[in-house]
Scaffold this motif. Sequence first.
Motif, short mmCIF file in Angstrom:
data_model
loop_
_atom_site.label_atom_id
_atom_site.label_comp_id
_atom_site.label_asym_id
_atom_site.label_seq_id
_atom_site.Cartn_x
_atom_site.Cartn_y
_atom_site.Cartn_z
N ALA A 118 -18.85 0.19 -4.84
CA ALA A 118 -18.18 -1.32 -5.42
C ALA A 118 -16.14 -0.74 -5.02
N CYS A 119 -16.20 0.20 -5.88
CA CYS A 119 -14.53 -0.28 -5.60
C CYS A 119 -14.73 0.66 -3.95
N THR A 120 -14.61 1.13 -2.66
CA THR A 120 -15.12 1.56 -2.01
C THR A 120 -14.79 0.18 -0.98
N THR A 121 -16.40 -0.54 -1.92
CA THR A 121 -16.29 -2.15 -1.00
C THR A 121 -15.41 -3.02 -1.03
N LEU A 122 -14.88 -2.83 -2.71
CA LEU A 122 -13.98 -3.90 -2.68
C LEU A 122 -12.07 -3.26 -1.88
N ILE A 123 -12.12 -2.51 -2.04
CA ILE A 123 -10.77 -1.89 -0.84
C ILE A 123 -10.87 -2.23 0.62
N ALA A 124 -12.18 -1.59 0.50
CA ALA A 124 -12.17 -1.62 2.51
C ALA A 124 -11.98 -3.64 3.00
N THR A 125 -12.45 -3.95 1.67
CA THR A 125 -12.05 -5.95 2.17
C THR A 125 -11.17 -6.82 1.96
N GLN A 126 -10.46 -6.10 0.89
CA GLN A 126 -8.73 -6.13 1.01
C GLN A 126 -7.33 -6.00 1.22
N ALA A 127 -7.86 -4.55 1.22
CA ALA A 127 -6.83 -4.21 2.39
C ALA A 127 -6.50 -4.23 3.41
N ASP A 128 -4.84 -4.58 4.15
CA ASP A 128 -4.94 -4.92 5.80
C ASP A 128 -5.14 -3.77 7.00
N LYS A 129 -5.21 -4.29 7.29
CA LYS A 129 -5.96 -3.09 8.69
C LYS A 129 -4.78 -2.19 9.13
N GLU A 130 -3.86 -2.98 8.63
CA GLU A 130 -2.37 -1.54 8.84
C GLU A 130 -2.34 -0.66 7.74
N HIS A 131 -2.51 -0.69 6.59
CA HIS A 131 -3.18 -0.28 5.70
C HIS A 131 -4.27 0.43 4.60
N ALA A 132 -5.71 0.10 6.27
CA ALA A 132 -7.05 0.68 5.31
C ALA A 132 -7.03 2.03 5.29
N GLY A 133 -6.84 2.28 6.62
CA GLY A 133 -6.78 4.21 6.60
C GLY A 133 -6.38 4.66 5.59
N TYR A 134 -4.48 4.33 4.50
CA TYR A 134 -4.37 4.97 3.95
C TYR A 134 -5.35 4.74 2.61
N ALA A 135 -5.26 3.36 2.29
CA ALA A 135 -6.14 2.90 1.13
C ALA A 135 -7.39 3.39 0.79
N LEU A 136 -8.42 3.18 1.46
CA LEU A 136 -9.51 4.38 2.01
C LEU A 136 -9.13 5.94 1.70
N GLY A 137 -8.97 6.30 2.13
CA GLY A 137 -7.84 7.89 2.32
C GLY A 137 -7.65 8.18 0.72
N THR A 138 -6.55 7.20 0.72
CA THR A 138 -6.70 8.11 -1.00
C THR A 138 -7.62 7.64 -2.21
N LEU A 139 -8.44 6.57 -1.76
CA LEU A 139 -9.38 6.18 -2.82
C LEU A 139 -10.94 6.97 -2.44
N SER A 140 -10.86 8.06 -1.76
CA SER A 140 -11.66 8.79 -1.77
C SER A 140 -11.19 10.33 -2.34
N THR A 141 -9.95 10.39 -2.19
CA THR A 141 -9.14 11.46 -2.81
C THR A 141 -10.28 11.49 -4.42
N ALA A 142 -9.75 10.40 -4.89
CA ALA A 142 -10.49 10.45 -6.91
C ALA A 142 -11.75 11.47 -6.57
N ASN A 143 -12.62 9.87 -5.60
CA ASN A 143 -14.53 10.70 -5.82
C ASN A 143 -14.59 12.04 -5.67
#
Length: 406
Positions: A118-143
């Motif tokens: 749910a977290c990954t889906t939420l951030i993937a759908t909310q982050a804009d295209k230019e920052h999607a990599g940074y957002a999902l990269g940061t999120l992946s460090t948590a898990n």
Amino acid sequence: MKLWKRNLIACWFGMFVTGVGMSQIAPVLPLFIQHLGVENTDLISKFSGIAFGITFISLAIFSPIWGQAADKVGRKPMLLRASLGMTIIIGCMGFAPNVYVLIILRLLQGTVGGYSTACTTLIATQADKEHAGYALGTLSTANIAGSLLGPTIGGFLDETFGLQSVFFITGTMMFIAFITTCLFVKESFTREDKEVLSMKDIWNTIPQKNLTITLFVTFFILNLALYSVEPIITVYVTQLSVNAAHISLLAGITFSASGLANIIAAPRLGKLSDKIGAHKIIFVCLVLAAITFIPQAFVKNTWQLMVLRFLLGLTAGGLTPSVNILIKKITPYNLTGRIFGVNMSAAYLGTFSGSIIGGQIAGCFGIRYVFFVTSALLFLNAIWVYFKVYKKLNLDNCNHVGHLAK
């Protein structure tokens, strides 16, 4: 602060706690099973394997189901459901009267999970295209960091507060994640599809099926590689550190070195993938990860192993966010939760398979062969990615540029 950034902070904390909670129980399971009255060593090993693996099997089964629910009712309700459910179930483990109740609770833990999806889906759908990599990269460090640091934290809690405290403290942390999610995660959810789609219908609507399958397999292999060493890391460190004190601490630090490196590398490689393309990051990181496994079989002391595990974490840091970025790009918005759910199932199956395969290879052929086999799998995956992802997306980008030039 933008909405996706605020949600990223809250989700990062929740995913980290979830990762810690899932993994920190693993090193104390054999001791807790013995505490519950099982004295035979062989039975303790068998029950420990069942109790550890059954959570990931149920997670693999139910992640797509919860992903589908997230597409219907929203991602925040799934976050609240998962965090509160795990709060109750993990807390109850501390009161388990016997090993059978413990195994049932471990099964239920995986059943009510799905927080990471749910977290990954939420951030993937909310982050804009230019920052999607940074957002999902940061999120992946948590898990990943939570999963890799969990065993060390679990061992520390056991030595400091006792076996049962591990479950109570983990449950408390999950409740904090529930409160954090309730207060700070914001979502304006609009359901786009009104009909209930079957898995066949969902699959038929995916525009790039071969690419999607390749990404699922890559995520599976990545998690298999990361966890193939988990069953034998303590034994390997013992062999490398003859007569050394604090073997368990050295083993925990060695295993957690990958988690620390991942925290450092993932956001940066995620941001780089926004600039040069996620497909390039995936291919290069797969090759480097495969190379990094080989010298781990020839180390002479624990410190050399720690350095190599740290380097492995740096390469792995580029894989998870890049896979998620590509999945987001090729998946219709209304199916994002379900596809990320299937992807997380691949990850959980990889975690389970890595733990089983690593232990079996070490037992039959020797510990060093675990690193050789894992490296070979990563190399084979890199070759497949090169032909199915790297060349295809490079060609598509070239055609797109040529079309714009005309």
